[in-house]
Design a protein around this motif. Structure first.
Motif, mmCIF file in Angstrom:
data_model
loop_
_atom_site.group_PDB
_atom_site.id
_atom_site.type_symbol
_atom_site.label_atom_id
_atom_site.label_comp_id
_atom_site.label_asym_id
_atom_site.label_seq_id
_atom_site.Cartn_x
_atom_site.Cartn_y
_atom_site.Cartn_z
ATOM 1 N N ILE A 61 0.875 -1.347 0.034
ATOM 2 C CA ILE A 61 0.049 -0.070 -0.034
ATOM 3 C C ILE A 61 0.883 1.353 0.036
ATOM 4 O O ILE A 61 0.665 2.010 -0.850
ATOM 5 C CB ILE A 61 -0.986 0.065 1.290
ATOM 6 N N ALA A 62 1.854 1.133 0.795
ATOM 7 C CA ALA A 62 2.664 2.396 0.884
ATOM 8 C C ALA A 62 3.530 2.777 -0.398
ATOM 9 O O ALA A 62 3.685 3.794 -0.810
ATOM 10 C CB ALA A 62 3.820 2.049 2.169
ATOM 11 N N ASN A 63 3.960 1.647 -0.928
ATOM 12 C CA ASN A 63 4.501 1.515 -2.213
ATOM 13 C C ASN A 63 3.825 2.173 -3.290
ATOM 14 O O ASN A 63 4.254 2.949 -4.587
ATOM 15 C CB ASN A 63 5.317 0.200 -2.867
ATOM 16 N N LYS A 64 2.521 1.663 -3.379
ATOM 17 C CA LYS A 64 1.747 2.220 -4.382
ATOM 18 C C LYS A 64 1.559 3.626 -4.117
ATOM 19 O O LYS A 64 1.440 4.375 -5.306
ATOM 20 C CB LYS A 64 0.287 1.523 -4.347
ATOM 21 N N ILE A 65 1.166 4.246 -3.169
ATOM 22 C CA ILE A 65 1.278 5.832 -2.902
ATOM 23 C C ILE A 65 2.600 6.395 -3.238
ATOM 24 O O ILE A 65 2.445 7.499 -4.040
ATOM 25 C CB ILE A 65 1.103 5.848 -1.473
ATOM 26 N N VAL A 66 3.701 5.773 -3.195
ATOM 27 C CA VAL A 66 4.902 6.521 -3.643
ATOM 28 C C VAL A 66 4.983 6.257 -5.079
ATOM 29 O O VAL A 66 5.385 7.496 -5.724
ATOM 30 C CB VAL A 66 6.199 5.896 -2.928
ATOM 31 N N LEU A 67 4.767 5.282 -5.530
ATOM 32 C CA LEU A 67 4.669 5.349 -7.066
ATOM 33 C C LEU A 67 3.867 6.169 -7.919
ATOM 34 O O LEU A 67 4.564 6.522 -8.975
ATOM 35 C CB LEU A 67 4.562 3.657 -7.539
ATOM 36 N N LYS A 68 2.768 6.480 -7.213
ATOM 37 C CA LYS A 68 1.885 7.411 -7.780
ATOM 38 C C LYS A 68 2.541 8.832 -7.951
ATOM 39 O O LYS A 68 2.024 9.639 -8.774
ATOM 40 C CB LYS A 68 0.508 7.270 -7.260
ATOM 41 N N ASN A 69 3.430 9.172 -6.918
ATOM 42 C CA ASN A 69 3.986 10.312 -6.913
ATOM 43 C C ASN A 69 5.145 10.804 -7.076
ATOM 44 O O ASN A 69 5.654 12.022 -7.174
ATOM 45 C CB ASN A 69 3.651 10.888 -5.152
ATOM 46 N N ILE A 70 6.132 9.647 -7.413
ATOM 47 C CA ILE A 70 7.501 10.023 -7.727
ATOM 48 C C ILE A 70 7.966 10.392 -9.261
ATOM 49 O O ILE A 70 9.023 10.351 -9.323
ATOM 50 C CB ILE A 70 8.551 8.618 -7.379
ATOM 51 N N LYS A 71 6.931 10.468 -9.944
ATOM 52 C CA LYS A 71 7.112 10.886 -11.321
ATOM 53 C C LYS A 71 7.602 12.212 -11.537
ATOM 54 O O LYS A 71 7.955 12.767 -12.629
ATOM 55 C CB LYS A 71 5.966 10.544 -12.122
ATOM 56 N N GLN A 72 7.538 13.202 -10.253
ATOM 57 C CA GLN A 72 7.872 14.575 -10.619
ATOM 58 C C GLN A 72 9.322 14.684 -10.366
ATOM 59 O O GLN A 72 10.075 13.622 -10.222
ATOM 60 C CB GLN A 72 7.498 15.044 -9.153
ATOM 61 N N LYS A 73 10.069 15.624 -10.900
ATOM 62 C CA LYS A 73 11.327 15.973 -11.060
ATOM 63 C C LYS A 73 12.033 16.160 -9.615
ATOM 64 O O LYS A 73 13.083 15.963 -9.451
ATOM 65 C CB LYS A 73 11.551 17.455 -11.983
ATOM 66 N N LYS A 74 11.134 16.945 -9.067
ATOM 67 C CA LYS A 74 11.797 16.923 -7.433
ATOM 68 C C LYS A 74 10.626 16.505 -6.403
ATOM 69 O O LYS A 74 9.426 16.913 -6.811
ATOM 70 C CB LYS A 74 12.099 18.203 -7.380
ATOM 71 N N PHE A 75 10.987 16.105 -5.539
ATOM 72 C CA PHE A 75 10.168 15.701 -4.525
ATOM 73 C C PHE A 75 10.838 15.563 -3.038
ATOM 74 O O PHE A 75 11.873 15.173 -2.911
ATOM 75 C CB PHE A 75 9.138 14.410 -4.553
ATOM 76 N N VAL A 76 10.003 15.731 -1.870
ATOM 77 C CA VAL A 76 10.502 15.470 -0.717
ATOM 78 C C VAL A 76 9.665 14.334 -0.024
ATOM 79 O O VAL A 76 8.493 14.428 0.055
ATOM 80 C CB VAL A 76 10.588 16.270 0.352
#
Length: 188
Positions: A61-76
């Motif tokens: 579940i946590a991985n799915k949340i992250v995978l959905k959001n890490i496509k950005q050029k920058k993130f924290v």
């Protein structure tokens, strides 16, 4: 930059990420917030029951949340990865530039979490360091502040134990990669 902020519960990850987002406009990926705000009722009940006990929600579940959001050029990332399998999952998809570790002693952790209050609008307060202006009511929306389900003594103890068992190896992993920066987060 692609960064992660790690630390034990109550170390100030959320507070620091809010400041980074505000000052540098780096989008935040708050896995814990996303887990607490799951829409599917059955899944939300399951995850909330785990969190109330101070346990991690499943990696899938946590991985799915992250995978959905890490496509950005920058993130924290806020408090992710929580264990080595999540670190490996993340590493296969994106390379982090830096990982900041907020070090806090256990007494400070317990004091912070015992005194944390939250609002349903997302605001977080601390009765010791960031008090609401009006007796346990949110400064933004006026709603009553509550204790988070995972901020009760038994859950706090479990969260600290789980952090030591699961997340400390992640810290060593990033230290070996020479991208870990340690910060004394005992200060206000």
């Amino acid at each position: 930059m692609k960064i992660a902020i790690l630390g034990p519960p109550g170390s100030g990850k959320g507070t620091q990420i809010e400041l980074i987002n505000k000052n540098y406009k780096i989008p935040m990926i708050a896995v814990g917030v996303s887990l607490r705000n799951i829409k599917d009722k059955k899944l939300k009940t399951y995850v909330n029951n785990l969190l109330k006990k101070g346990k991690f929600a499943p990696n899938t579940i946590a991985n799915k949340i992250v995978l959905k959001n890490i496509k950005q050029k920058k993130f924290v990332l806020d408090g992710y990865p929580r264990d080595l399998s999540e670190a490996m999952f993340l590493d296969k998809r994106v390379k982090l530039d830096k990982v900041f570790l907020l070090n806090v002693d256990e007494k400070t952790i317990i004091d912070r979490l015992k005194n944390r209050r939250v609002c349903s609008c997302g605001m977080t307060y601390n009765l010791l360091t960031k008090k609401p202006k009006h007796d346990l009511k949110c400064d933004l929306c006026g709603k009553k502040l509550i204790i988070r389900a995972d901020d009760y003594p038994e859950a706090i103890d479990n969260r600290i134990i789980l952090y030591k068992k699961k997340t400390l190896p992640v810290i060593q992993y990033y230290k070996n990669l020479k991208i870990l920066v340690e910060i004394d987060a005992n200060q206000k």
